[in-house]
Design an enzyme around this catalytic site. Structure first.
Site, mmCIF file in Angstrom:
data_model
loop_
_atom_site.group_PDB
_atom_site.id
_atom_site.type_symbol
_atom_site.label_atom_id
_atom_site.label_comp_id
_atom_site.label_asym_id
_atom_site.label_seq_id
_atom_site.Cartn_x
_atom_site.Cartn_y
_atom_site.Cartn_z
ATOM 1 N N GLU A 172 82.492 -2.191 54.082
ATOM 2 C CA GLU A 172 81.212 -2.072 55.965
ATOM 3 C C GLU A 172 81.109 -3.040 56.254
ATOM 4 O O GLU A 172 80.052 -4.136 55.781
ATOM 5 C CB GLU A 172 80.852 -0.472 56.376
ATOM 6 C CG GLU A 172 80.079 -0.749 56.956
ATOM 7 C CD GLU A 172 78.766 -0.051 57.781
ATOM 8 O OE1 GLU A 172 78.999 0.877 56.515
ATOM 9 O OE2 GLU A 172 77.631 -0.688 58.698
ATOM 10 N N ARG A 196 76.402 -7.813 62.233
ATOM 11 C CA ARG A 196 74.180 -8.292 62.444
ATOM 12 C C ARG A 196 74.934 -10.116 62.079
ATOM 13 O O ARG A 196 73.137 -10.334 61.758
ATOM 14 C CB ARG A 196 73.944 -7.650 61.080
ATOM 15 C CG ARG A 196 73.572 -6.612 61.931
ATOM 16 C CD ARG A 196 72.806 -5.767 60.382
ATOM 17 N NE ARG A 196 72.752 -4.423 60.611
ATOM 18 C CZ ARG A 196 72.836 -3.859 59.678
ATOM 19 N NH1 ARG A 196 71.857 -3.733 58.688
ATOM 20 N NH2 ARG A 196 73.052 -2.302 59.574
ATOM 21 N N THR A 200 77.558 -1.812 62.269
ATOM 22 C CA THR A 200 76.473 -1.996 63.364
ATOM 23 C C THR A 200 77.149 -2.128 64.712
ATOM 24 O O THR A 200 76.429 -2.862 65.835
ATOM 25 C CB THR A 200 75.727 -3.042 62.908
ATOM 26 O OG1 THR A 200 75.180 -2.947 61.533
ATOM 27 C CG2 THR A 200 74.289 -2.633 63.546
ATOM 28 N N LYS A 240 79.021 8.976 59.260
ATOM 29 C CA LYS A 240 77.471 8.455 58.538
ATOM 30 C C LYS A 240 76.568 9.462 58.940
ATOM 31 O O LYS A 240 75.305 10.393 59.925
ATOM 32 C CB LYS A 240 77.917 6.887 59.156
ATOM 33 C CG LYS A 240 76.182 6.896 59.039
ATOM 34 C CD LYS A 240 76.698 4.983 59.166
ATOM 35 C CE LYS A 240 75.196 3.967 58.946
ATOM 36 N NZ LYS A 240 75.726 2.014 59.047
#
Ligand code: 3PG
Length: 211
Positions: A45, A49, A73, A133
């Site tokens: 993943e 960011r 994200t 998740k």
């Protein structure tokens, strides 16, 4: 095309740990992915960011075909589109958003949304998602909350992430409704900045052996 075949559930069931990566220099991307794959962790993943994130995803896809690379994200449809365009094979979000779920379906990309409550979980189920998740795992209730979810939601499977490290991971991995866990500590900023991919591979190897 960047779809995952087989499903996100089957992919996550193959690994004990999904490394959560924040890549700040594009040159880190390929050696990082190679180190993690060599250590036994091919499902990655890459969080959106950093300015380098999309380029890192594209570089990993081009140079490390053994890796299955997702974008993390992702909080809106524009980010999802950019992540898919970069070659992301799945999309991870910290929370559940119905518009994002619909955008993922329309884009034909697998979606792993974060949930932390029964209501969020039910919203995800209503959107057709049953592999989720659990975020932020440790802070939201950890192993005890996942055990509580198992009764009313027997068909749901989780990748808990947030506040999990090598020491606490086994407690999650032994739960029947947990496929794998996510953690960022395998590739900390210090090791990345130093280009110490050998140490990252060793950490991956230790994590991969957890199950
Ligand atoms: C995430 O984005 O999933 C989390 O930041 C990862 O959590 P951790 O840093 O506590 O492992």
């Amino acid at each position: 095309m960047s779809l995952i075949k087989p499903s996100i559930r089957e992919v996550l069931a193959r690994v004990a740990v999904v490394p959560v990566l924040t890549v700040t220099e594009i040159g880190q991307a390929v050696p990082l992915a190679r180190a993690l794959v060599a250590g036994g962790l091919p499902v990655l993943e890459v969080t959106l960011r950093s300015d380098a994130a999309l380029g890192a995803i594209a570089a990993m896809r081009a140079a490390v075909p053994e890796a299955i690379v997702g974008a993390g994200t992702v909080v809106d449809a524009a980010q999802l589109a950019a992540a898919v365009a970069a070659g992301s094979q799945f999309i991870v979000s910290p929370g559940f958003s119905a518009p994002l779920c619909v955008a993922a379906r329309e884009a034909g990309v697998a979606m792993l949304p974060g949930v932390a409550t029964a209501s969020e979980l039910m919203a995800a189920l209503a959107c057709g998602l049953d592999t989720l998740k659990f975020f932020p795992a440790a802070q939201a209730g950890g192993v005890a909350l996942l055990k509580a979810f198992a009764g009313p939601f027997p068909g749901v499977r989780f990748c808990p992430t947030g506040g999990i490290d090598i020491a606490s991971a086994p407690g999650y991995l032994e739960l029947p409704n947990v496929l794998c866990v996510g953690m960022s500590s395998l590739a900390p900023p210090g090791l990345l900045a130093a280009g110490d991919f050998g140490s990252i591979e060793l950490r991956a190897r230790e994590a991969a052996a957890l199950r």
